[in-house]
Design a protein around this motif. Structure first.
Motif, PDB file in Angstrom:
ATOM      1  N   SER A 288       0.824  -1.200   0.000  1.00 40.06           N
ATOM      2  CA  SER A 288       0.000   0.000   0.000  1.00 40.06           C
ATOM      3  C   SER A 288       0.863   1.256   0.000  1.00 40.06           C
ATOM      4  O   SER A 288       0.587   2.223  -0.710  1.00 40.06           O
ATOM      5  CB  SER A 288      -0.933  -0.010   1.213  1.00 40.06           C
ATOM      6  N   VAL A 289       1.923   1.225   0.815  1.00 39.87           N
ATOM      7  CA  VAL A 289       2.841   2.365   0.899  1.00 39.87           C
ATOM      8  C   VAL A 289       3.507   2.626  -0.446  1.00 39.87           C
ATOM      9  O   VAL A 289       3.661   3.780  -0.880  1.00 39.87           O
ATOM     10  CB  VAL A 289       3.910   2.106   1.987  1.00 39.87           C
ATOM     11  N   ILE A 290       3.915   1.557  -1.138  1.00 43.02           N
ATOM     12  CA  ILE A 290       4.589   1.693  -2.428  1.00 43.02           C
ATOM     13  C   ILE A 290       3.618   2.116  -3.531  1.00 43.02           C
ATOM     14  O   ILE A 290       3.909   2.967  -4.365  1.00 43.02           O
ATOM     15  CB  ILE A 290       5.251   0.349  -2.819  1.00 43.02           C
ATOM     16  N   LEU A 291       2.426   1.498  -3.526  1.00 41.00           N
ATOM     17  CA  LEU A 291       1.495   1.685  -4.637  1.00 41.00           C
ATOM     18  C   LEU A 291       0.844   3.067  -4.660  1.00 41.00           C
ATOM     19  O   LEU A 291       0.685   3.657  -5.729  1.00 41.00           O
ATOM     20  CB  LEU A 291       0.399   0.617  -4.586  1.00 41.00           C
ATOM     21  N   LEU A 292       0.435   3.573  -3.502  1.00 43.50           N
ATOM     22  CA  LEU A 292      -0.366   4.795  -3.493  1.00 43.50           C
ATOM     23  C   LEU A 292       0.336   5.979  -4.154  1.00 43.50           C
ATOM     24  O   LEU A 292      -0.236   6.609  -5.052  1.00 43.50           O
ATOM     25  CB  LEU A 292      -0.810   5.135  -2.068  1.00 43.50           C
ATOM     26  N   PRO A 293       1.574   6.337  -3.759  1.00 40.23           N
ATOM     27  CA  PRO A 293       2.216   7.465  -4.454  1.00 40.23           C
ATOM     28  C   PRO A 293       2.505   7.170  -5.927  1.00 40.23           C
ATOM     29  O   PRO A 293       2.437   8.074  -6.769  1.00 40.23           O
ATOM     30  CB  PRO A 293       3.515   7.688  -3.662  1.00 40.23           C
ATOM     31  N   SER A 294       2.812   5.913  -6.249  1.00 39.23           N
ATOM     32  CA  SER A 294       3.076   5.566  -7.653  1.00 39.23           C
ATOM     33  C   SER A 294       1.816   5.672  -8.493  1.00 39.23           C
ATOM     34  O   SER A 294       1.830   6.199  -9.612  1.00 39.23           O
ATOM     35  CB  SER A 294       3.645   4.146  -7.737  1.00 39.23           C
ATOM     36  N   LEU A 295       0.693   5.169  -7.962  1.00 40.32           N
ATOM     37  CA  LEU A 295      -0.581   5.281  -8.676  1.00 40.32           C
ATOM     38  C   LEU A 295      -1.014   6.733  -8.801  1.00 40.32           C
ATOM     39  O   LEU A 295      -1.558   7.152  -9.840  1.00 40.32           O
ATOM     40  CB  LEU A 295      -1.660   4.471  -7.946  1.00 40.32           C
ATOM     41  N   ALA A 296      -0.794   7.513  -7.731  1.00 42.30           N
ATOM     42  CA  ALA A 296      -1.164   8.930  -7.779  1.00 42.30           C
ATOM     43  C   ALA A 296      -0.383   9.663  -8.868  1.00 42.30           C
ATOM     44  O   ALA A 296      -0.932  10.521  -9.575  1.00 42.30           O
ATOM     45  CB  ALA A 296      -0.916   9.580  -6.416  1.00 42.30           C
ATOM     46  N   LYS A 297       0.881   9.322  -9.022  1.00 43.23           N
ATOM     47  CA  LYS A 297       1.700   9.954 -10.063  1.00 43.23           C
ATOM     48  C   LYS A 297       1.186   9.574 -11.449  1.00 43.23           C
ATOM     49  O   LYS A 297       1.078  10.431 -12.342  1.00 43.23           O
ATOM     50  CB  LYS A 297       3.158   9.519  -9.905  1.00 43.23           C
ATOM     51  N   LEU A 298       0.853   8.274 -11.645  1.00 43.65           N
ATOM     52  CA  LEU A 298       0.329   7.832 -12.938  1.00 43.65           C
ATOM     53  C   LEU A 298      -1.001   8.510 -13.259  1.00 43.65           C
ATOM     54  O   LEU A 298      -1.259   8.890 -14.402  1.00 43.65           O
ATOM     55  CB  LEU A 298       0.162   6.309 -12.944  1.00 43.65           C
ATOM     56  N   HIS A 299      -1.835   8.671 -12.226  1.00 48.16           N
ATOM     57  CA  HIS A 299      -3.114   9.349 -12.445  1.00 48.16           C
ATOM     58  C   HIS A 299      -2.894  10.817 -12.803  1.00 48.16           C
ATOM     59  O   HIS A 299      -3.564  11.358 -13.695  1.00 48.16           O
ATOM     60  CB  HIS A 299      -3.979   9.237 -11.191  1.00 48.16           C
ATOM     61  N   ALA A 300      -1.954  11.462 -12.114  1.00 49.68           N
ATOM     62  CA  ALA A 300      -1.664  12.870 -12.404  1.00 49.68           C
ATOM     63  C   ALA A 300      -1.146  13.039 -13.833  1.00 49.68           C
ATOM     64  O   ALA A 300      -1.423  14.050 -14.500  1.00 49.68           O
ATOM     65  CB  ALA A 300      -0.640  13.418 -11.408  1.00 49.68           C
ATOM     66  N   ASN A 301      -0.415  12.023 -14.331  1.00 51.34           N
ATOM     67  CA  ASN A 301       0.118  12.078 -15.694  1.00 51.34           C
ATOM     68  C   ASN A 301      -0.858  11.537 -16.732  1.00 51.34           C
ATOM     69  O   ASN A 301      -0.560  11.551 -17.940  1.00 51.34           O
ATOM     70  CB  ASN A 301       1.430  11.289 -15.777  1.00 51.34           C
ATOM     71  N   GLY A 302      -1.998  11.006 -16.293  1.00 53.24           N
ATOM     72  CA  GLY A 302      -3.008  10.494 -17.219  1.00 53.24           C
ATOM     73  C   GLY A 302      -2.653   9.176 -17.879  1.00 53.24           C
ATOM     74  O   GLY A 302      -3.222   8.825 -18.922  1.00 53.24           O
TER      75      GLY A 302
END
Length: 517
Positions: A288-302
């Motif tokens: 969860s710790v690893i995924l959340l910031p990585s997913l947030a970055k991918l979402h921000a980049n579309g």
């Protein structure tokens, strides 16, 4: 950044904390056993610890990290620093009020969380006193959670993963050396919580200062609350409280049920929960710790294609490691409990009762771990509505199962543990269906073969553990050294059979490496 390497780093430090946690529980079990004193402390500690998981590491982190990631990647350094300062100001003010109210209202809180204790005046009064000492922990840990969220967003995963070890060291030190100086001695455990919270926050503050991103709270609370980013965080927090922390709410309600059962029930559930939390922390929390910031970055980049691929990677890793962990917990329940806790005042009867709870928890462990992967799939996109609906359904299902398991099937504390695990499976299934329905996640090819190979490896591992475990009475009669050696051989042998089987079936470590985009 290699996500598998980052996961290994976080898991390693988490393992250190969990090992120290078992040492802490060994010391507590040997010193205090399972009875009125430990029941009182576990209830007192459960409330601030629950609030910490619910708001600090739960709702706040899931609301804060995606927005912080968005600001970091889109808004620039100045606006990001402004968000950090305003969030810290708002959080400090709110936490101070909550802490003061919690200390003053301790009798009411204990009456709500463990109403069965009111029948024994001494037990109730002790629990109130312990609650007042431990309650400021929510203040320290909420600020620590904010600091951890910042560090994780900057891809500094190691220090936040190490920080919980300080609480366990505080417990061990106070239980071994300070307990004789308190009357009753269990007060030392409450002060260990207070000291541990201070140490964890202090370490995070030092790390943020070295990186030059230490937030600067101010007294201008109204201006901070008017910040658009802070208002978005607060807006997301309320529903996220249910979506992220339904299992913790269930545990607290279960504690209410347990307070009416035979003395020791709260402690048996606690020790079983501690064992279950070992794989949950190593894998679920770490992913969860690893995924959340990585997913947030991918979402921000579309980049939604990589978004779905990252979720698929997380789910495969979870199945790969969660299924053997759940099976091992069930089959090695007595070896684990006897080795870790069967000392001093902790009796064989306590061990057998704790085994019932641990086996019940293990049934739903995989579901609870999958929630840790699936929920960030919604929160990274700042989608709160769907997880909230699912959380409410799971919470209602938990309480309905509690009623059936306790009052119809007479499963007592075992039923309470089983309801939490099954509700976790239901939660995971509904989250998965929601991601599929919204088109966020489409399973990659090869899942059928993947699961088939896992089942074969699990069957072979299960046979080895079942045969090698033997009878409970043999574990109770064995000395400490024999138990440790026997358990080590079982764990090593089971792991060797499982991973060797997978290797022979074509699994390779390189297949699970993933580079962050």
């Amino acid at each position: 950044m290699n996500l598998l390497r980052a996961l290994a780093t976080v898991s390693s430090f988490t393992m250190l904390s969990r090992v120290l946690g078992f040492v802490r529980d060994f010391v507590i079990a040997r010193t205090f056993g399972a009875g009125m004193l430990t029941d009182a402390f576990f209830v007192a500690f459960k409330l601030p610890n629950f609030l910490r998981r619910l708001f600090a590491e739960g709702a706040f982190s899931q609301a804060f990290v995606p927005i912080l990631g968005e600001y970091k990647h889109r808004e620039g350094e100045d606006r990001t620093r402004e968000l950090l300062n305003n969030t810290a100001t708002t959080l400090c003010f709110a936490l101070f009020i909550v802490t003061v109210l919690g200390v003053l209202a301790a009798p009411v809180l204990v009456l709500i969380s463990a109403p069965g204790f009111a029948a024994t005046a001494e037990k109730f009064a002790l629990t109130v006193e312990l609650t007042r000492i431990t309650f400021p922990y929510i203040l320290f840990m909420s600020l620590t959670a904010m600091a951890s969220g910042i560090l994780n967003t900057w891809s500094r995963f190691a220090l936040p993963a190490f920080t919980p070890a300080l609480l366990n060291l505080s417990f061990i030190g106070m239980a071994l050396f300070a307990a004789p100086y308190f009357d009753p001695p269990v007060l030392a455990l409450a002060w260990a919580v207070f000291i541990g919270g201070c140490l964890q926050l202090g370490l995070q503050i030092a790390a943020l200062k070295r990186l030059g991103i230490l937030p600067r709270p101010s007294f201008n609370i109204l201006a901070a609350c008017r910040d658009s980013g802070v208002r978005r965080i607060l807006k997301l927090m309320a529903p996220a409280t249910f979506g992220v922390s339904v299992s913790q709410i269930s545990l607290v309600i279960n504690m209410v049920f347990a307070s009416f059962l035979v003395s020791g029930s709260v402690s048996w559930l606690y020790y079983a929960d501690r064992l279950m939390e070992f794989p949950a922390g190593l894998l679920g929390a770490s992913l969860s710790v690893i995924l959340l910031p990585s997913l947030a970055k991918l979402h921000a980049n579309g980049d939604m294609r990589e978004y779905g691929a990252l979720l698929d990677w997380g789910l495969r890793l979870t199945f790969l490691l969660a299924l053997p962990a759940a099976l091992a917990l069930a089959l090695l329940a007595i070896p684990l409990i006897a080795t870790l806790f069967l000392h001093g005042k902790f009796t064989p009867e306590d061990a057998l009762a704790t085994r019932q709870a641990l086996v019940a928890y293990s049934i739903g462990l995989s579901g609870m771990l999958l929630v840790k992967v699936l929920a960030p799939g919604f929160y990274a996109r700042q989608n709160i509505r769907t997880p909230v609906k699912i959380a409410v359904i799971s919470l209602i299902a938990t309480q309905l199962m509690n009623l059936v398991f306790i009052f119809v099937l007479s499963l007592a504390h075992m039923g309470l543990a089983l309801s939490v695990g099954l509700a976790g499976c239901l939660n995971a299934f509904l989250l998965f269906q929601g991601l599929r329905k919204d088109g966020i996640y489409i399973p990659r090819p090869g899942w059928g073969k993947f699961l088939g190979k896992l089942c074969l490896a699990l069957a072979l591992m299960g046979c080895v553990l079942y045969i090698g475990t033997g009878e409970a009475k043999d574990w109770f009669a064995a000395g400490v050294g024999v138990r440790i050696g026997w358990l080590f051989l079982l764990v090593a042998g089971g792991a060797a059979v499982y991973f060797l089987t997978l290797w022979l079936l074509g699994f390779r470590l390189a297949d699970f490496k993933r580079q962050a985009t």
